[in-house]
Design an enzyme around this catalytic site. Structure first.
Site, PDB file in Angstrom:
ATOM      1  N   ASN A   7       4.761   4.349   4.066  1.00 24.59           N
ATOM      2  CA  ASN A   7       4.512   4.875   2.580  1.00 24.59           C
ATOM      3  C   ASN A   7       3.418   5.908   3.184  1.00 24.59           C
ATOM      4  OD1 ASN A   7       3.253   5.405   0.316  1.00 24.59           O
ATOM      5  ND2 ASN A   7       2.669   3.149  -0.090  1.00 24.59           N
ATOM      6  N   ARG A  95       8.999   4.501   1.359  1.00 24.18           N
ATOM      7  CA  ARG A  95       8.679   4.711  -0.230  1.00 24.18           C
ATOM      8  C   ARG A  95       8.679   6.224  -0.445  1.00 24.18           C
ATOM      9  NH1 ARG A  95       3.539   5.790  -3.100  1.00 24.18           N
ATOM     10  NH2 ARG A  95       3.889   5.411  -5.030  1.00 24.18           N
ATOM     11  N   HIS A 184       5.348   3.973 -10.262  1.00 23.28           N
ATOM     12  CA  HIS A 184       4.769   2.701  -9.788  1.00 23.28           C
ATOM     13  C   HIS A 184       5.930   1.461 -10.191  1.00 23.28           C
ATOM     14  CE1 HIS A 184       0.832   4.017 -11.404  1.00 23.28           C
ATOM     15  NE2 HIS A 184       0.928   3.916 -10.174  1.00 23.28           N
ATOM     16  N   HIS A 212      -0.093  -1.820 -14.684  1.00 23.96           N
ATOM     17  CA  HIS A 212      -0.701  -1.574 -13.068  1.00 23.96           C
ATOM     18  C   HIS A 212      -1.960  -0.626 -13.204  1.00 23.96           C
ATOM     19  CE1 HIS A 212       0.381  -0.243  -8.991  1.00 23.96           C
ATOM     20  NE2 HIS A 212      -0.690   0.700  -9.290  1.00 23.96           N
ATOM     21  N   GLY A 214      -4.778   0.942 -11.370  1.00 27.28           N
ATOM     22  CA  GLY A 214      -5.392   1.079 -10.206  1.00 27.28           C
ATOM     23  C   GLY A 214      -5.901   2.575 -10.386  1.00 27.28           C
ATOM     24  N   ARG A 245      -7.111  11.354 -13.497  1.00 29.21           N
ATOM     25  CA  ARG A 245      -6.230  12.120 -14.245  1.00 29.21           C
ATOM     26  C   ARG A 245      -6.178  11.914 -15.746  1.00 29.21           C
ATOM     27  NH1 ARG A 245      -1.130   9.841 -10.764  1.00 29.21           N
ATOM     28  NH2 ARG A 245      -2.646   9.072  -9.552  1.00 29.21           N
ATOM     29  N   ARG A 288     -15.834   0.231 -10.343  1.00 29.57           N
ATOM     30  CA  ARG A 288     -17.079  -0.837  -9.814  1.00 29.57           C
ATOM     31  C   ARG A 288     -18.245   0.017 -10.303  1.00 29.57           C
ATOM     32  NH1 ARG A 288     -13.919  -1.839  -4.185  1.00 29.57           N
ATOM     33  NH2 ARG A 288     -13.371   0.289  -4.832  1.00 29.57           N
ATOM     34  N   GLY A 334      -5.824  -2.514  -8.248  1.00 29.53           N
ATOM     35  CA  GLY A 334      -7.413  -2.707  -8.146  1.00 29.53           C
ATOM     36  C   GLY A 334      -8.029  -3.011  -9.401  1.00 29.53           C
ATOM     37  N   ILE A 335      -7.949  -2.489 -10.382  1.00 30.90           N
ATOM     38  CA  ILE A 335      -8.663  -2.705 -11.699  1.00 30.90           C
ATOM     39  C   ILE A 335      -8.037  -3.909 -12.217  1.00 30.90           C
ATOM     40  CG2 ILE A 335      -9.193  -1.939 -13.766  1.00 30.90           C
ATOM     41  CD1 ILE A 335      -9.144   0.860 -12.668  1.00 30.90           C
ATOM     42  N   ASN A 338      -8.954  -7.173 -10.124  1.00 27.20           N
ATOM     43  CA  ASN A 338     -10.252  -7.546 -10.013  1.00 27.20           C
ATOM     44  C   ASN A 338     -11.455  -7.376 -11.245  1.00 27.20           C
ATOM     45  OD1 ASN A 338     -10.137  -8.023  -7.039  1.00 27.20           O
ATOM     46  ND2 ASN A 338      -9.292  -5.641  -7.227  1.00 27.20           N
ATOM     47  N   GLU A 388       3.606  -4.043  -2.800  1.00 25.28           N
ATOM     48  CA  GLU A 388       4.622  -2.933  -2.840  1.00 25.28           C
ATOM     49  C   GLU A 388       5.389  -2.782  -1.431  1.00 25.28           C
ATOM     50  OE1 GLU A 388       1.602  -0.145  -4.763  1.00 25.28           O
ATOM     51  OE2 GLU A 388       3.267   0.629  -5.512  1.00 25.28           O
TER      52      GLU A 388
HETATM   53  P1  AMP Z   1      -5.721   1.012  -6.279  1.00 22.06           P
HETATM   54  O1  AMP Z   1      -5.139   2.311  -6.666  1.00 22.06           O
HETATM   55  O2  AMP Z   1      -4.584   0.000  -6.761  1.00 22.06           O
HETATM   56  O3  AMP Z   1      -5.921   0.595  -4.895  1.00 22.06           O
HETATM   57  O4  AMP Z   1      -7.057   0.561  -7.134  1.00 22.06           O
HETATM   58  C1  AMP Z   1      -8.203   1.226  -6.802  1.00 22.06           C
HETATM   59  C2  AMP Z   1      -9.085   1.184  -7.931  1.00 22.06           C
HETATM   60  O5  AMP Z   1      -9.462  -0.437  -8.139  1.00 22.06           O
HETATM   61  C3  AMP Z   1     -10.428   1.490  -7.412  1.00 22.06           C
HETATM   62  O6  AMP Z   1     -10.559   3.179  -7.569  1.00 22.06           O
HETATM   63  C4  AMP Z   1     -11.441   0.820  -8.349  1.00 22.06           C
HETATM   64  O7  AMP Z   1     -11.781   1.508  -9.375  1.00 22.06           O
HETATM   65  C5  AMP Z   1     -10.649  -0.386  -8.563  1.00 22.06           C
HETATM   66  N1  AMP Z   1     -11.205  -1.644  -8.268  1.00 22.06           N
HETATM   67  C6  AMP Z   1     -11.093  -2.313  -6.929  1.00 22.06           C
HETATM   68  N2  AMP Z   1     -11.949  -3.353  -6.837  1.00 22.06           N
HETATM   69  C7  AMP Z   1     -12.455  -3.447  -7.816  1.00 22.06           C
HETATM   70  C8  AMP Z   1     -13.407  -4.622  -8.456  1.00 22.06           C
HETATM   71  N3  AMP Z   1     -13.567  -5.675  -7.590  1.00 22.06           N
HETATM   72  N4  AMP Z   1     -13.756  -4.455  -9.785  1.00 22.06           N
HETATM   73  C9  AMP Z   1     -13.586  -3.226 -10.412  1.00 22.06           C
HETATM   74  N5  AMP Z   1     -12.452  -2.289 -10.233  1.00 22.06           N
HETATM   75  C10 AMP Z   1     -12.115  -2.512  -8.929  1.00 22.06           C
END
Ligand code: AMP
Length: 404
Positions: A7, A95, A184, A212, A214, A245, A288, A334-335, A338, A388
C-alpha cells in the site's frame, strides 16, 4: 498461501506479509520519506504469540524501487526475516486508490490492466502514479509471482446512477469521467462483512451505514451488502469534514476565494487538500489534540468537534432515510474506533430513527464485542476495527485461487 500486501503513497510504502492459512500477519513495515535526504524504515517480524523482531532506523531511499528493495531485504534477512526468499511469496496484492470506470473487481495484473490503470491517472494524480510505479517494480523484481490490484473505488460500483452523477453538462461525464466514484471501499467492505458476521446474517441481506472516520473520512450506505451511496465523490475531497480537507462546500466559495486572493488552481487545491478541514477551523488536525483543547476551553476546537459531528449526523440521517431499514451503524478507523465522544455526538438526536447508544458500552466497546447500542435500540451500533491489509489479502487469494 502467503500474500504480500503493498500500500503505497507518494512518499511512503506500507507492506504486510500474511499467511492466509489462519490469516496470520508474519511481518509488516513502513518506509517513509521516500525521495527525501533521510528516510525512515520500520519493520516488524512476528509470530502468532507476538513480535519477535522489531527495527526502526534511518535510511536514504531515493525512490520507491529502493524502498521496495529495502522491504524485501527486511522480509528475507537471514536471522530476523519472516521468509527465506521472495519465492516463498505466493502473490502480491496492491492497493490502488482509483480504478475509474474500468475496474469493478480485484484484478490480476497484465499489460492491458497496467494500461487501463495508467488511463486513470488524471482522476487521481496524487495517488495512482505511485501505485503504478510500485506494481511495475514488483513485476520487474518478481516476474514469476502473480500480482493483483485491489481498488479503493471498486466497492462503490453498485451505486445507482441517480446517486452517482453530478448535475453538470453530460459531456463532462462522457468525455472526462466526472462522476462520483467513492473511496475507502476496501475498508467499508471489510467492516460490512464483519458486521454481517456479528449480526449473524448473510452479507447479502444486511443494510448498514458504515462510518470510516480517520484522517480521511467517509460514510457509506449499504443495501443488501452492496454500496448504494457514499459521501466521497470523484475525488476524496467531498463529503465529511476531515483532518485537512473541507469536505462538502458551496462550489461558489472556491471561485470567490480564487478571484479575491488571485489563486491558481494548484494553490486552491493545496488549500482544499492540506489547509482546510479540522486544521482549517482550529489549527489542529489530530482529533486527540482537538479533544484536549476543547476540554480546556478552546472555542475553535469545540466548534471543530461540533461541525465534524454535525456533518456526520447529516449523512447518517440521509442514508437512514435512503435505506429505509438499517440493521446497524458501524464506526471504524482512527477516530471511529477510538473516540467515544465523537461516536456519541454522531449518534446524538438519532433516537427517532431507532438508534440509541449505551453510554457505558460506548466507553469500552472492546468489553462488549464492539457493540455500543443500548439493549432496546432497533438499529444496532458497533465499533469494528478496520483491516484493509487483510481485506486486500483475502481478495488477492480469491483472484489467485480462481486461476486454477
Ligand atoms: P487513520 O487515518 O484511520 O489512521 O486515523 C488517524 C486519526 O485518528 C488521527 O489523526 C487522530 O485524529 C485519530 N485518532 C487516533 N487515535 C485516537 C484516539 N485515541 N482518540 C481520538 N482520535 C484518535
Amino acid at each position: 498461501m502467503r500474500i504480500l500486501v503493498v500500500n503505497c503513497g507518494s512518499s511512503s510504502l506500507k507492506y504486510q506479509l500474511l499467511d492466509m492459512d489462519g490469516e496470520r500477519i508474519m511481518a509488516s513495515g513502513l518506509m517513509e520519506r521516500i525521495g527525501e535526504p533521510i528516510g525512515r524504515v520500520s519493520h516488524r517480524t512476528q509470530t502468532a504469540s507476538g513480535p519477535i523482531h522489531q527495527v526502526t532506523f534511518e535510511r536514504t531511499m531515493t525512490n520507491h524501487r529502493a524502498a521496495f528493495r529495502e522491504a524485501i531485504r527486511q522480509l528475507t534477512a537471514s536471522a530476523t526475516g519472516a521468509i527465506a526468499g521472495p519465492e516463498e511469496i505466493d502473490a502480491v496484492g496492491h492497493r490502488v486508490v482509483h480504478g475509474g470506470e474500468a475496474f469493478r473487481e480485484p484484478t490480476l495484473v497484465d499489460p492491458a490492466v497496467l494500461d487501463a490503470i495508467e488511463k486513470t491517472i488524471p482522476l487521481a494524480p496524487l495517488h495512482n502514479p505511485a501505485n503504478l510505479m510500485v506494481i511495475n517494480i514488483a513485476r520487474e523484481l518478481f516476474p514469476y509471482i502473480p500480482q493483483v490490484v485491489v481498488f479503493d473505488t471498486a466497492f462503490h460500483h453498485t451505486i445507482p446512477p441517480h446517486a452517482r452523477h453530478y448535475a453538470l453538462p453530460w459531456s463532462y461525464y462522457e468525455e472526462l469521467g466526472v462522476r462520483r466514484y467513492g473511496f475507502h471501499g476496501i475498508s467499508h467492505r471489510y467492516v460490512a462483512r464483519e458486521a454481517a458476521r456479528r449480526l449473524d446474517l448473510p452479507l447479502k441481506s444486511v443494510n448498514l451505514i458504515t462510518a470510516h472516520l480517520g484522517n480521511g473520512a467517509s460514510i457509506c450506505a449499504i443495501r443488501d451488502g452492496a454500496s448504494v451511496d457514499t459521501s466521497m465523490g470523484m475525488t476524496p475531497l467531498q463529503g465529511l469534514i476531515m483532518g485537512t480537507r473541507a469536505g462538502d462546500l458551496d462550489p461558489g466559495v472556491m471561485m470567490y476565494i480564487a478571484r479575491r486572493l488571485n489563486m491558481s488552481v494548484d494553490q486552491l487545491e493545496e488549500v482544499l487538500q492540506n489547509e482546510s478541514g479540522l486544521k482549517g477551523i482550529c489549527g489542529m488536525n489530530d482529533m486527540r489534540d482537538i479533544q484536549k483543547a476543547a476540554e480546556s476551553g478552546n472555542e475553535r476546537a469545540r466548534l471543530a468537534l461540533d461541525m465534524f459531528a454535525h456533518r456526520c449526523r447529516h449523512y447518517i440521517g440521509a442514508y437512514a432515510f435512503e435505506l429505509g431499514r438499517v440493521d446497524a451503524l458501524i464506526f471504524t478507523a482512527g477516530i471511529g474506533e477510538n473516540d467515544a465522544h465523537i461516536r456519541a455526538a454522531c449518534c446524538g438526536g438519532l433516537a427517532p430513527l431507532g438508534l440509541e447508544l449505551d453510554p457505558f458500552k460506548n466507553q469500552a466497546p472492546e468489553d462488549h464485542h464492539g457493540e455500543i447500542s443500548a439493549a432496546g435500540s432497533r438499529i444496532k451500533a458497533y465499533v469494528i476495527p478496520t483491516n484493509e491489509e487483510l481485506e486486500i489479502a483475502r481478495q488477492t487469494v480469491k483472484v489467485v485461487g480462481s486461476l486454477g
